[in-house]
Design an enzyme around this catalytic site. Sequence first.
Site, PDB file in Angstrom:
ATOM      1  N   ASP A   1      -9.361 -10.014   8.835  1.00  0.00           N
ATOM      2  CA  ASP A   1      -8.931  -7.712   8.664  1.00  0.00           C
ATOM      3  C   ASP A   1      -9.938  -7.081   9.436  1.00  0.00           C
ATOM      4  O   ASP A   1      -9.066  -5.682   9.540  1.00  0.00           O
ATOM      5  CB  ASP A   1      -8.709  -8.186   7.910  1.00  0.00           C
ATOM      6  CG  ASP A   1      -7.049  -7.580   6.866  1.00  0.00           C
ATOM      7  OD1 ASP A   1      -6.037  -6.729   7.532  1.00  0.00           O
ATOM      8  OD2 ASP A   1      -7.390  -6.267   6.565  1.00  0.00           O
TER       9      ASP A   1
ATOM     10  N   ARG B   1       0.875  -1.222   0.213  1.00  0.00           N
ATOM     11  CA  ARG B   1      -0.097   0.025  -0.076  1.00  0.00           C
ATOM     12  C   ARG B   1       0.205   1.272  -0.037  1.00  0.00           C
ATOM     13  O   ARG B   1       1.860   1.842   0.577  1.00  0.00           O
ATOM     14  CB  ARG B   1      -0.515   0.121   1.162  1.00  0.00           C
ATOM     15  CG  ARG B   1      -1.730  -0.919   0.604  1.00  0.00           C
ATOM     16  CD  ARG B   1      -2.911  -0.971   2.017  1.00  0.00           C
ATOM     17  NE  ARG B   1      -2.612  -1.020   3.216  1.00  0.00           N
ATOM     18  CZ  ARG B   1      -1.667  -0.252   4.466  1.00  0.00           C
ATOM     19  NH1 ARG B   1      -1.818   0.873   4.430  1.00  0.00           N
ATOM     20  NH2 ARG B   1      -0.864  -0.646   5.174  1.00  0.00           N
TER      21      ARG B   1
ATOM     22  N   CYS C   1       0.881  -7.218  12.028  1.00  0.00           N
ATOM     23  CA  CYS C   1       1.215  -7.734  12.996  1.00  0.00           C
ATOM     24  C   CYS C   1       0.050  -8.391  14.414  1.00  0.00           C
ATOM     25  O   CYS C   1       0.396  -8.964  14.881  1.00  0.00           O
ATOM     26  CB  CYS C   1       1.044  -6.458  13.624  1.00  0.00           C
ATOM     27  SG  CYS C   1       1.906  -4.675  13.477  1.00  0.00           S
TER      28      CYS C   1
ATOM     29  N   SER D   1      -1.046  -3.467  10.486  1.00  0.00           N
ATOM     30  CA  SER D   1      -1.154  -4.444   9.176  1.00  0.00           C
ATOM     31  C   SER D   1       0.629  -5.177   9.382  1.00  0.00           C
ATOM     32  O   SER D   1       1.330  -4.632   9.785  1.00  0.00           O
ATOM     33  CB  SER D   1      -0.532  -3.577   7.852  1.00  0.00           C
ATOM     34  OG  SER D   1      -1.978  -2.590   7.410  1.00  0.00           O
TER      35      SER D   1
ATOM     36  N   ARG E   1       1.589 -12.449  -0.374  1.00  0.00           N
ATOM     37  CA  ARG E   1       0.195 -13.048  -0.415  1.00  0.00           C
ATOM     38  C   ARG E   1       0.348 -13.357  -0.865  1.00  0.00           C
ATOM     39  O   ARG E   1      -0.203 -13.778  -1.931  1.00  0.00           O
ATOM     40  CB  ARG E   1      -0.371 -11.407  -0.376  1.00  0.00           C
ATOM     41  CG  ARG E   1      -0.172  -9.950   0.219  1.00  0.00           C
ATOM     42  CD  ARG E   1      -1.092  -9.769   1.680  1.00  0.00           C
ATOM     43  NE  ARG E   1       0.163  -8.321   2.648  1.00  0.00           N
ATOM     44  CZ  ARG E   1      -0.916  -8.167   3.300  1.00  0.00           C
ATOM     45  NH1 ARG E   1      -1.603  -8.843   3.989  1.00  0.00           N
ATOM     46  NH2 ARG E   1       0.194  -7.319   3.952  1.00  0.00           N
TER      47      ARG E   1
ATOM     48  N   HIS F   1     -10.648  -2.057  11.542  1.00  0.00           N
ATOM     49  CA  HIS F   1      -9.427  -2.805  11.216  1.00  0.00           C
ATOM     50  C   HIS F   1      -8.443  -4.756  11.762  1.00  0.00           C
ATOM     51  O   HIS F   1      -8.362  -3.960  12.854  1.00  0.00           O
ATOM     52  CB  HIS F   1      -7.883  -1.766  11.232  1.00  0.00           C
ATOM     53  CG  HIS F   1      -6.784  -3.464   9.637  1.00  0.00           C
ATOM     54  ND1 HIS F   1      -5.746  -2.379  10.514  1.00  0.00           N
ATOM     55  CD2 HIS F   1      -7.543  -4.153   9.115  1.00  0.00           C
ATOM     56  CE1 HIS F   1      -4.824  -2.663   8.988  1.00  0.00           C
ATOM     57  NE2 HIS F   1      -5.487  -3.942   8.801  1.00  0.00           N
TER      58      HIS F   1
ATOM     59  N   TYR G   1      -1.013  -3.562  -6.741  1.00  0.00           N
ATOM     60  CA  TYR G   1      -1.318  -4.337  -5.844  1.00  0.00           C
ATOM     61  C   TYR G   1      -2.592  -4.494  -4.904  1.00  0.00           C
ATOM     62  O   TYR G   1      -3.453  -3.153  -5.071  1.00  0.00           O
ATOM     63  CB  TYR G   1       0.341  -4.070  -4.510  1.00  0.00           C
ATOM     64  CG  TYR G   1       0.584  -3.975  -3.260  1.00  0.00           C
ATOM     65  CD1 TYR G   1       0.566  -5.704  -2.937  1.00  0.00           C
ATOM     66  CD2 TYR G   1      -0.471  -3.784  -2.796  1.00  0.00           C
ATOM     67  CE1 TYR G   1       0.423  -5.761  -1.849  1.00  0.00           C
ATOM     68  CE2 TYR G   1      -0.699  -3.832  -1.389  1.00  0.00           C
ATOM     69  CZ  TYR G   1       0.228  -5.272  -0.876  1.00  0.00           C
ATOM     70  OH  TYR G   1      -0.022  -5.840   0.798  1.00  0.00           O
TER      71      TYR G   1
ATOM     72  N   LYS H   1      -9.909  -2.412   2.018  1.00  0.00           N
ATOM     73  CA  LYS H   1      -8.988  -1.494   2.624  1.00  0.00           C
ATOM     74  C   LYS H   1      -9.743  -0.083   2.107  1.00  0.00           C
ATOM     75  O   LYS H   1     -10.580   0.793   3.028  1.00  0.00           O
ATOM     76  CB  LYS H   1      -7.829  -0.921   2.063  1.00  0.00           C
ATOM     77  CG  LYS H   1      -6.933  -2.333   3.361  1.00  0.00           C
ATOM     78  CD  LYS H   1      -7.560  -2.708   4.147  1.00  0.00           C
ATOM     79  CE  LYS H   1      -6.888  -2.959   5.539  1.00  0.00           C
ATOM     80  NZ  LYS H   1      -5.872  -4.285   5.059  1.00  0.00           N
TER      81      LYS H   1
HETATM   82  P1  GTP Z   1      -1.870  -7.681   7.507  1.00  0.00           P
HETATM   83  O1  GTP Z   1      -2.918  -8.621   6.269  1.00  0.00           O
HETATM   84  O2  GTP Z   1      -0.691  -6.963   6.769  1.00  0.00           O
HETATM   85  O3  GTP Z   1      -3.160  -6.503   7.892  1.00  0.00           O
HETATM   86  O4  GTP Z   1      -1.955  -8.806   8.113  1.00  0.00           O
HETATM   87  P2  GTP Z   1      -2.269  -9.313  10.247  1.00  0.00           P
HETATM   88  O5  GTP Z   1      -2.089  -8.256  10.861  1.00  0.00           O
HETATM   89  O6  GTP Z   1      -3.435 -10.044   9.510  1.00  0.00           O
HETATM   90  O7  GTP Z   1      -0.284 -10.654  10.731  1.00  0.00           O
HETATM   91  P3  GTP Z   1       0.012 -11.519   9.771  1.00  0.00           P
HETATM   92  O8  GTP Z   1      -0.998 -12.779  11.607  1.00  0.00           O
HETATM   93  O9  GTP Z   1      -0.741 -11.897   8.966  1.00  0.00           O
HETATM   94  O10 GTP Z   1       1.278 -11.507  10.721  1.00  0.00           O
HETATM   95  C1  GTP Z   1       2.258 -10.830  10.316  1.00  0.00           C
HETATM   96  C2  GTP Z   1       3.281 -11.371  10.538  1.00  0.00           C
HETATM   97  O11 GTP Z   1       3.817 -11.300  11.836  1.00  0.00           O
HETATM   98  C3  GTP Z   1       4.403 -12.798  10.106  1.00  0.00           C
HETATM   99  O12 GTP Z   1       5.119 -12.751   9.451  1.00  0.00           O
HETATM  100  C4  GTP Z   1       4.386 -13.734  11.551  1.00  0.00           C
HETATM  101  O13 GTP Z   1       4.385 -15.177  11.311  1.00  0.00           O
HETATM  102  C5  GTP Z   1       4.087 -12.757  12.243  1.00  0.00           C
HETATM  103  N1  GTP Z   1       2.864 -13.101  13.611  1.00  0.00           N
HETATM  104  C6  GTP Z   1       1.908 -13.198  13.556  1.00  0.00           C
HETATM  105  N2  GTP Z   1       1.870 -13.652  15.021  1.00  0.00           N
HETATM  106  C7  GTP Z   1       2.917 -13.262  15.411  1.00  0.00           C
HETATM  107  C8  GTP Z   1       3.391 -14.181  17.479  1.00  0.00           C
HETATM  108  O14 GTP Z   1       2.013 -14.022  17.940  1.00  0.00           O
HETATM  109  N3  GTP Z   1       4.685 -13.899  17.514  1.00  0.00           N
HETATM  110  C9  GTP Z   1       5.124 -13.413  16.582  1.00  0.00           C
HETATM  111  N4  GTP Z   1       7.000 -13.241  17.371  1.00  0.00           N
HETATM  112  N5  GTP Z   1       5.272 -13.523  15.674  1.00  0.00           N
HETATM  113  C10 GTP Z   1       3.960 -13.532  14.764  1.00  0.00           C
HETATM  114  C1  SPV Z   2      -2.770  -4.544   5.295  1.00  0.00           C
HETATM  115  O1  SPV Z   2      -1.830  -4.082   4.693  1.00  0.00           O
HETATM  116  O2  SPV Z   2      -3.650  -4.680   6.646  1.00  0.00           O
HETATM  117  C2  SPV Z   2      -4.003  -6.120   5.006  1.00  0.00           C
HETATM  118  C3  SPV Z   2      -2.883  -5.686   3.489  1.00  0.00           C
HETATM  119  O3  SPV Z   2      -4.317  -5.956   5.067  1.00  0.00           O
HETATM  120  S1  SPV Z   2      -3.565  -4.819   1.986  1.00  0.00           S
HETATM  121  O4  SPV Z   2      -4.873  -5.326   1.625  1.00  0.00           O
HETATM  122  O5  SPV Z   2      -2.840  -4.385   0.971  1.00  0.00           O
HETATM  123  O6  SPV Z   2      -4.441  -3.546   3.105  1.00  0.00           O
HETATM  124 MN    MN Z   3      -5.103  -5.667   7.076  1.00  0.00          MN
END
Ligand code: GTP
Ligand code: SPV
Ligand code: MN
Length: 589
Positions: free
Chosen positions: A279, A71, A252, A250, A373, A228, A199, A208
Site C-alpha cells: 500500500d 475513508r 484497484c 484504493s 477489510r 501510495h 474506520y 494514510k
Molecule cells: P486499497 O487497500 O484500498 O488501497 O486497495 P488495493 O489497491 O490494494 O486493491 P486490492 O488488491 O485489494 O483489489 C481491490 C479489488 O480489485 C478486489 O475486489 C480485487 O478482487 C480486484 N482486483 C484486483 N486485481 C485485479 C485484476 O487484476 N483484475 C480484476 N478484474 N480485478 C482485480
Molecule cells: C485505501 O483506501 O487506499 C486503503 C484503505 O488502503 S484505508 O486504510 O482505509 O485508507
Molecule cells: Mn490503499
Amino acid sequence: MALTENRAVLDWIDQMAAMTRPDQIVWIDGSQEQLEQLRAQACSTGELEKLNEEKLPGCYLHRTAVNDVARVEDRTFICCKKQEDAGPTNNWMDPQEMYAKLKKLYTGAMQGRTMYVIPYSMGVVGSPFAQYGIELTDSIYVVLNMCIMTRVGKQVLEALGDSPDYVKGLHAKADIDPENRYIVHFPEDNTIMSVNSGYGGNVLLGKKCFALRIASYLGRKQGWMAEHMLILGIQNPQGEVRYLAAAFPSACGKTNLAMLIPPAIYKEKGWKVWCVGDDIAWLRVGEDGRLWAMNPEYGFFGVAPGTNEKSNPNALHTTQAGTIFTNVVHNLDDNTVWWEGLDKNPPANAVDWKGNPWNGQTSQEKGAHPNSRFTAPAKNCPCISPEFENPQGVPISAIVFGGRRAKTAPLVYQSRDWEHGVFVGSIMASETTAAATGAVGVVRRDPMAMLPFCGYHMGDYWQHWLDMGKVLGDKAPKIFNVNWFRTDDEGHFIWPGFGDNLRVLEWIMKRCFSEADAAQTPIGYEPLPQDINLEGSGVDLDTLKGLLSVDKDLWRQEVDGIRDFYGKFGDKLPKTLSDQLSQLEENLK
Ligand code: GTP
Ligand code: SPV
Ligand code: MN
C-alpha cells in the site's frame, strides 16, 4: 506508568488528557500479555468476537458503525498556515480555527474511557529511514490494529530517546457522529487529529494520515517521496530479483498485485514474486544514485471481497491467523468469516456486516460490506520478501501507474522518459470504489493515486517528482502505466488479471533492462503483441491487440479532460507538464 521520560511526549500527553479527560491512561508496551488482556476485554464488551481457534487461530471479528465504513474524503483536511500550500485538491481550514473547532469536540470525549498511548514506528525501529509516532486513542480496536499494521512498543520510545521529533496523533471515537467527523492534518506541527470515526483509514493514524499525508510533506522538504504504492520483487528463472513499485488508487489491485502467484507455465520455469509492501512506499535516492523503496508498514489492511483461493491464495493464507476482520459476514455454523467472492457457498446461518441475521442462500443483500477489510501481519504472507525487514529497502527498476478504466487506457504503455512518466502519473484517472464514501464507478482524476493522500499542493508535488528525476538522472526507474480493467460491451473484464498480470510485468522488467522492443504510439511505447507471453492465458493475439489499441477519439476527449483538470492548478502547474499535454495533443493529430 509512563514508559518514557521524554518531556515533549509527556507534556503533550498531559495536555491531551486534560482536554479529553480519560478515566485512566494505559501505555502500550507491545507485550503479548498486554495485548491478550486487551483482546479479552474487547470480547467482553462485544467490540470484538473471537473466531474459531482451530480454523482461524488468533483471529477476531469487528463491526464498525453502519455510517462509518470508509475513508471520508470530504471531512479530511490539510491545515497549514497558508491555504495555497494545501492546494485545490485538499480541504483546508486555518489551523487556529480548526484547533478551536476540534477542541470543542474533544473536550471530555474520553470521560468514562481509557486513553491508550501507542508508540509506533513506520519502518524498522532504529533504522535511519524510520519515523516515529505516538497515537492516543480510546479504542482497543485501534490499539490492536496498530499493533498489526506498525511496529509498536517500548523499543520505539527507546529509539526516540528525548527527541521531540515524532508525529502526534490524537484519536477519539466520541459519538461516531458523521456530522462531526474530522480527519485533520497539521503538517507544520507534525500533528494528526481524528474524531468521531472508528474506520481503519480514518483512525489507524500511522497509515494514510502519517505515512502518506504527513510523510509526503516531510519528503518534499527533505528530498524523498511517500507514495501510495505496492513494492514487489520479481525473480526470473536465472534467479535475479528485480523490483518495481506501483501506484493504483484504493481498491484497484495493489494488494493483489503485490502477492501475485505466477501462472503455471511461469511457475514451472522458476518465476517467483516477492511482496515487500502492498500500500505505501517511502522512496529515496540511495548512495548508489538509484531509487530505493521501503515499506513503512508491518501488516496489510486489505479489501476482503473478491479475495479467494483462486484470485489470491497468498492473501487468503495471510489472513488465516492473527487477523482482525472488519465488516465481513460471521458464519455462525463454524464461527468463521465469509465475504462475497470467497466461494460460491455463502453460509445460511450467518450475521451480516450490519449485525443482522443473514441467510446467504436466500438473501438479495450483500453480507459483507464492499469495503470490508482484513488486518493481517505481513509475516503471515507466504511470499513476503526476505528484504521486508531490510532497513535500506530495495532498488526500484520500474514505477507503474494504473487505474480502473473500462475504456481509453490500454493494458500497458511505457513513458518516453522520466518527465513524460510524471505526466503519465499526473493524468491518471480511475473509477471510484467503495474505499471512500461517495458514488462508486465514477471516473475521476487521481494523480499518482495520491489525490486523497497528498499533504500539500499537488502542483508542488508534481514539481517534486520532476526534481527527483533530475537527481536520479540516467539511474531513474522507467515509468509505465497499466490497466487491468478494460471491459467488453457487456461490461466483462477482457484481461484475466491477477496472476496473469505477470505476463505484463515480465515485459515491463525486460524494458528496464533493454531486453525487449517496443512500438511508438501517440501516448508512449507499447509492447509488440508477440512480446507478451500469452501461453496458457486463454487470451488470443487479437484480443491482446484490442487491449493495446489506442482510440484517438477517446484520447482527444481525454486531452480536454486533462486540460480542465490542469486548469485548477494555475501557475503551480509545472510548465513541463503543460508542454507534455501539448505534445500529446500534437501526437493525436
Ligand atoms: P486499497 O487497500 O484500498 O488501497 O486497495 P488495493 O489497491 O490494494 O486493491 P486490492 O488488491 O485489494 O483489489 C481491490 C479489488 O480489485 C478486489 O475486489 C480485487 O478482487 C480486484 N482486483 C484486483 N486485481 C485485479 C485484476 O487484476 N483484475 C480484476 N478484474 N480485478 C482485480
Ligand atoms: C485505501 O483506501 O487506499 C486503503 C484503505 O488502503 S484505508 O486504510 O482505509 O485508507
Ligand atoms: Mn490503499
